[in-house]
Each structure stands twice: as structure tokens, then as C-alpha cells.
Design an enzyme around this catalytic site. Structure first.
Site, PDB file in Angstrom:
ATOM      1  N   LYS A 189      46.015  48.733  28.828  1.00  0.00           N
ATOM      2  CA  LYS A 189      46.740  49.593  27.822  1.00  0.00           C
ATOM      3  C   LYS A 189      46.249  50.976  28.591  1.00  0.00           C
ATOM      4  CE  LYS A 189      42.488  49.607  24.891  1.00  0.00           C
ATOM      5  NZ  LYS A 189      42.096  49.578  23.503  1.00  0.00           N
TER       6      LYS A 189
ATOM      7  N   THR B 231      42.128  45.159  43.098  1.00  0.00           N
ATOM      8  CA  THR B 231      43.078  44.857  44.426  1.00  0.00           C
ATOM      9  C   THR B 231      44.062  45.552  44.732  1.00  0.00           C
ATOM     10  OG1 THR B 231      44.017  43.059  43.198  1.00  0.00           O
ATOM     11  CG2 THR B 231      42.004  42.398  44.212  1.00  0.00           C
ATOM     12  N   LYS B 232      44.368  46.339  43.592  1.00  0.00           N
ATOM     13  CA  LYS B 232      45.474  47.133  43.890  1.00  0.00           C
ATOM     14  C   LYS B 232      45.446  48.617  43.329  1.00  0.00           C
ATOM     15  CE  LYS B 232      48.362  44.760  40.593  1.00  0.00           C
ATOM     16  NZ  LYS B 232      49.757  44.007  40.334  1.00  0.00           N
TER      17      LYS B 232
ATOM     18  N   HIS C 111      33.949  40.023  57.261  1.00  0.00           N
ATOM     19  CA  HIS C 111      34.386  39.032  58.231  1.00  0.00           C
ATOM     20  C   HIS C 111      35.959  39.053  58.428  1.00  0.00           C
ATOM     21  CE1 HIS C 111      30.152  37.865  58.345  1.00  0.00           C
ATOM     22  NE2 HIS C 111      30.408  37.701  56.761  1.00  0.00           N
TER      23      HIS C 111
END
Length: 224
Positions: free
Chosen positions: A221, A203-204, A148
Site C-alpha cells: 500500500k 529484489t527490484k 559467488h
């Protein structure tokens, strides 16, 4: 190894690993799983062909119903020796939904060779590329778009809402392992041999050979 030998070897392992009368129930489930996989794999190939899937590799194995949603100008490619599990009894690790391949607005999905997934949702408006030998745990979700608009006023209009959606490609390198219930969001690239902990929200970008986890996911790690 011939088909008979392939069937007898698991049965032998059952006899050694379990106590009587558990052998009966485990053997029953094993044989039912084999027959179920043969039937669902055949149906999946028919379904994929009906949807105009560009390429389906050799030895596709599907357990349970595969859900496919395609739009115009879509592109889906599936490599060799891919396993898709949608059936709870075939993977009792908590599958809550079937495997889903969803392309919107010309989305592209490319699944490499020797990929395994259970209850995985792949939804693309741009492109999702999964490398060879990737393992996607139960209920993993990968989205290369927002469903959306981020603008509240725009979301009130269904047509504008669908048009005002941010999207960016997702790429997962070879030999990546993504844990149960992890979510990978748009614009993410995951390097080879990386590991994503269960329940993480990515998210990255994640570099190769690193273990990440959390919401949002952070480096924990290096891969041993």
C-alpha cells in the site's frame, strides 16, 4: 540540556513507567548502556581510522563491537549523528549479529546523516548509498553483489568464483524505514520515505512513499 539533566530525565521516566523493584534493573541497564556506548564509540573511531576510512562524521555512537572488513581502493563514509548497535542489551528486538561494514574489490559504502542501524550488514563490491534519516531494523542485510558465480563449474575454482560475480549499486533514499530481518539485494533503488516490511527480500526498485513486503517484496500500500 547538560549531561546531568540528560541522565536524570530517563531515570525519571523509569520511575513513572515501571513498578518496584523493576526500577533497579532498568536503571542499571540504562547506566551500563551509557558507559558501554561511550567506550565502544571511542574504540570504533580508532578502528575506523586504522582502516583508513575516508570520513567519519560528528557524534558517531556505537554500542557493541563494530566489524570492519576493507580491501584496496575501498571507500567508506559515515555522516553525522549515526547510531550503530551491535549489543543485544541495547536493542532487545532480536539482534543476532554485530554491525558489519564490508568492502570487496573497491566497494564503496556511504552512510548519510542521522542514520540508525542494529545488527546491520553492509557488503559492497560496487556501491551502497544510504540517505539521511534512514532507519535499518535489527539484522537488516544489504548486498550489492552475489558472493559467488552463478555458474556451477566456475564455483569449483575459488579464484574464478570470486571474479565471476554479478554486482550492481544499491541506493536508499532519505527517511526510508527497513524492518527487522529484511534483505536488500544488488541493483535496488528505494525511494524516499518508503517502508520495507520485516522479513522482506527486496529484489527490484521501490518507488517513494510506498510500503512493500514479502519474498520477493511486492507493493502492499501507500505510506499514510
Amino acid at each position: 540540556m547538560d549531561a546531568k539533566a540528560e541522565t536524570m530525565e530517563p531515570l525519571k521516566n523509569i520511575w513513572l513507567k515501571f513498578d518496584w523493584p523493576n526500577h533497579l534493573w532498568i536503571a542499571r541497564d540504562l547506566l551500563a548502556d551509557r558507559w558501554s556506548a561511550a567506550i565502544w564509540s571511542c574504540l570504533a573511531r580508532i578502528q575506523l581510522r586504522a582502516h583508513g576510512i575516508h570520513r567519519v562524521g560528528h557524534n558517531l555512537r556505537v554500542k557493541g563491537r563494530l566489524h570492519i572488513f576493507t580491501r584496496r581502493n575501498h571507500s567508506i563514509e559515515i555522516g553525522d549523528n549515526v547510531m550503530m548497535v551491535s549489543r543485544f542489551r541495547s536493542n532487545p528486538s532480536g539482534i543476532t549479529n554485530p554491525c558489519v561494514l564490508d568492502t570487496l574489490m573497491g566497494g564503496k559504502i556511504r552512510i548519510g546523516n542521522h542514520v540508525g542501524m542494529s545488527g546491520t550488514i553492509l557488503s559492497s563490491r560496487s556501491s551502497i548509498i544510504i540517505g539521511d534519516h534512514v532507519k535499518l531494523g535489527s539484522n537488516v542485510k544489504i548486498f550489492d553483489h552475489n558472493y559467488h558465480s552463478l555458474n556451477a563449474e566456475t564455483r569449483r575454482d575459488g579464484l574464478l568464483d570470486r571474479q565471476d560475480v554479478r554486482t550492481a549499486p544499491v541506493a536508499i533514499g532519505e527517511d526510508v524505514f527497513v524492518g527487522t530481518n529484511a534483505t536488500i539485494l544488488k541493483g535496488v533503488t528505494i525511494g524516499t520515505r518508503a517502508i520495507i516490511a520485516a522479513g522482506s527480500v527486496v529484489t527490484k526498485d521501490i518507488p517513494a512513499n510506498e510500503i512493500w513486503g514479502g519474498n520477493p517484496a511486492v507493493q502492499l500500500k501507500m505510506v499514510p
